[in-house]
Design a protein around this motif. Structure first.
Motif, short mmCIF file in Angstrom:
data_model
loop_
_atom_site.label_atom_id
_atom_site.label_comp_id
_atom_site.label_asym_id
_atom_site.label_seq_id
_atom_site.Cartn_x
_atom_site.Cartn_y
_atom_site.Cartn_z
N LEU A 87 0.71 7.57 -1.88
CA LEU A 87 -0.54 8.26 -1.60
C LEU A 87 -0.50 8.83 -0.19
CD1 LEU A 87 -3.05 5.57 -2.94
CD2 LEU A 87 -2.35 7.66 -4.12
N SER A 88 -1.18 9.94 0.01
CA SER A 88 -1.35 10.44 1.38
C SER A 88 -2.24 9.47 2.14
CB SER A 88 -2.00 11.83 1.35
OG SER A 88 -3.34 11.72 0.86
N ASN A 89 -2.23 9.57 3.47
CA ASN A 89 -3.09 8.70 4.26
C ASN A 89 -4.56 8.86 3.87
OD1 ASN A 89 -1.09 7.45 5.74
ND2 ASN A 89 -1.16 8.94 7.41
N LYS A 90 -4.96 10.08 3.56
CA LYS A 90 -6.34 10.34 3.16
C LYS A 90 -6.68 9.59 1.87
CE LYS A 90 -9.45 14.11 1.79
NZ LYS A 90 -9.58 15.58 1.60
N LEU A 107 -8.78 4.90 -1.25
CA LEU A 107 -8.56 3.74 -2.12
C LEU A 107 -9.06 2.46 -1.46
CD1 LEU A 107 -7.26 1.98 -4.37
CD2 LEU A 107 -5.07 2.29 -3.18
N LEU A 108 -8.67 2.26 -0.21
CA LEU A 108 -9.04 1.04 0.49
C LEU A 108 -10.55 0.95 0.72
CD1 LEU A 108 -6.13 0.90 3.08
CD2 LEU A 108 -6.56 -0.76 1.24
N PRO A 112 0.79 -1.25 0.00
CA PRO A 112 0.00 0.00 0.00
C PRO A 112 0.81 1.28 0.00
CG PRO A 112 -0.90 -1.58 1.57
CD PRO A 112 0.41 -2.14 1.11
N HIS A 113 2.01 1.27 0.58
CA HIS A 113 2.79 2.51 0.64
C HIS A 113 3.58 2.78 -0.64
CE1 HIS A 113 2.57 2.43 5.29
NE2 HIS A 113 1.84 3.43 4.84
#
Length: 283
Positions: free
Chosen positions: A200-203, A208-209, A195-196
């Protein structure tokens, strides 16, 4: 720990059927030698290496459970996202139809990128697409390094092959919803890979998730070989909050000191391992 001491799961690796360096037979033997008990072969957009992997496990009587897998390249909001399918029926028509389209796109992209390099005066001579089961940018990058056009692998992407660079080709990969549906049709579990890696920013990662979960996403990779403790904990927390299972995978492509089969793949406490959702014979 969620991972029992007698079991070591590595659910993301590649053979030379995509952009890995080892043949499936060598890959499973290396995995067993490093203590892996459950290995998913997840080549990019192909399941072609699974048969050879299974044959090698039987021939060498390895104490290794092979999980049928694949890594599907997807598009989402202008980003290239990778979805890992685990425990899939590698002969299911819905999955094979999607993979056939993906393979055609890969061959077309590879040829177009090579033409762009030549047009830019970069007279590199990589393996021809027809010689490769699954041509990838990695094959072009390796040729650029080996033939002296760039100093290293990272420079090949920064100067030519990365998004926005002169030889990059945007590709109409499968959308996430269709890829998840194909994995489920084939009886598998759909997991968001590394995922990292998408920066992408955490937001945006949460967006996405959440969207992928609405399509049926089963889990995300929480434990990855090259990863800080903080990153692993953040992914574990996100998985728990979104009700997603946790997976573990090295994303092994070849022997490297910093990324090895089965290395550093323990899940944090309080996560739900993706393998807890499998049939007892493979747990």
């Amino acid at each position: 720990m969620n991972q029992a001491s007698k079991h070591l799961y590595d659910l993301h690796c590649h053979s030379h059927f995509s952009d890995g360096e080892l043949a499936p037979a060598d890959l499973v033997q290396r995995a067993a030698a490093h203590g892996v008990t459950h290995l998913a072969l997840t080549d990019h957009d192909t399941v072609a290496g699974l048969e050879q992997a299974a044959e090698a496990i039987a021939a060498h009587e390895l104490e290794l459970e092979l999980i049928s897998g694949v890594e599907i390249t997807c598009r989402w909001q202008g980003f290239e996202i990778h979805l890992v399918g685990l425990q899939v029926d590698a002969e299911h028509p819905a999955l094979l139809d999607l993979l056939q389209r993906q393979q055609q796109l890969r061959h077309q992209r590879y040829q177009t990128m090579l033409e762009k390099l030549h047009k830019a005066g970069i007279d590199v001579t990589p393996p021809m697409a027809a010689e490769l089961t699954m041509p990838t940018r990695k094959h072009l990058a390796e040729a650029l390094v080996e033939q002296g056009w760039v100093k290293d692998f990272e420079s090949a992407f920064q100067r030519y092959l990365g998004k926005g660079q002169q030889a990059y080709v945007a590709t109409d990969w499968s959308d996430l919803e269709s890829a998840i549906a194909a994995v489920h049709a084939a009886g598998g579990k759909a997991v968001l890979a590394h995922p990292h890696a998408y920066q992408l920013s955490n937001k945006w990662l949460r967006k996405l998730l959440q969207e992928a979960k609405n399509y049926g996403l089963d889990g995300l990779e929480v434990a990855i070989s090259q990863q800080s403790p903080g990153q692993r904990l953040a992914l574990a927390t996100m998985a728990k909050e979104l009700g997603l299972a946790a997976s573990a995978g090295s994303d092994f492509h070849g022997p490297r000191p910093w990324r090895e089969l089965g290395k550093n793949l323990c899940l944090p406490p309080d996560t739900v391992p993706i393998w807890s959702q499998w049939s007892p014979s493979t747990v």
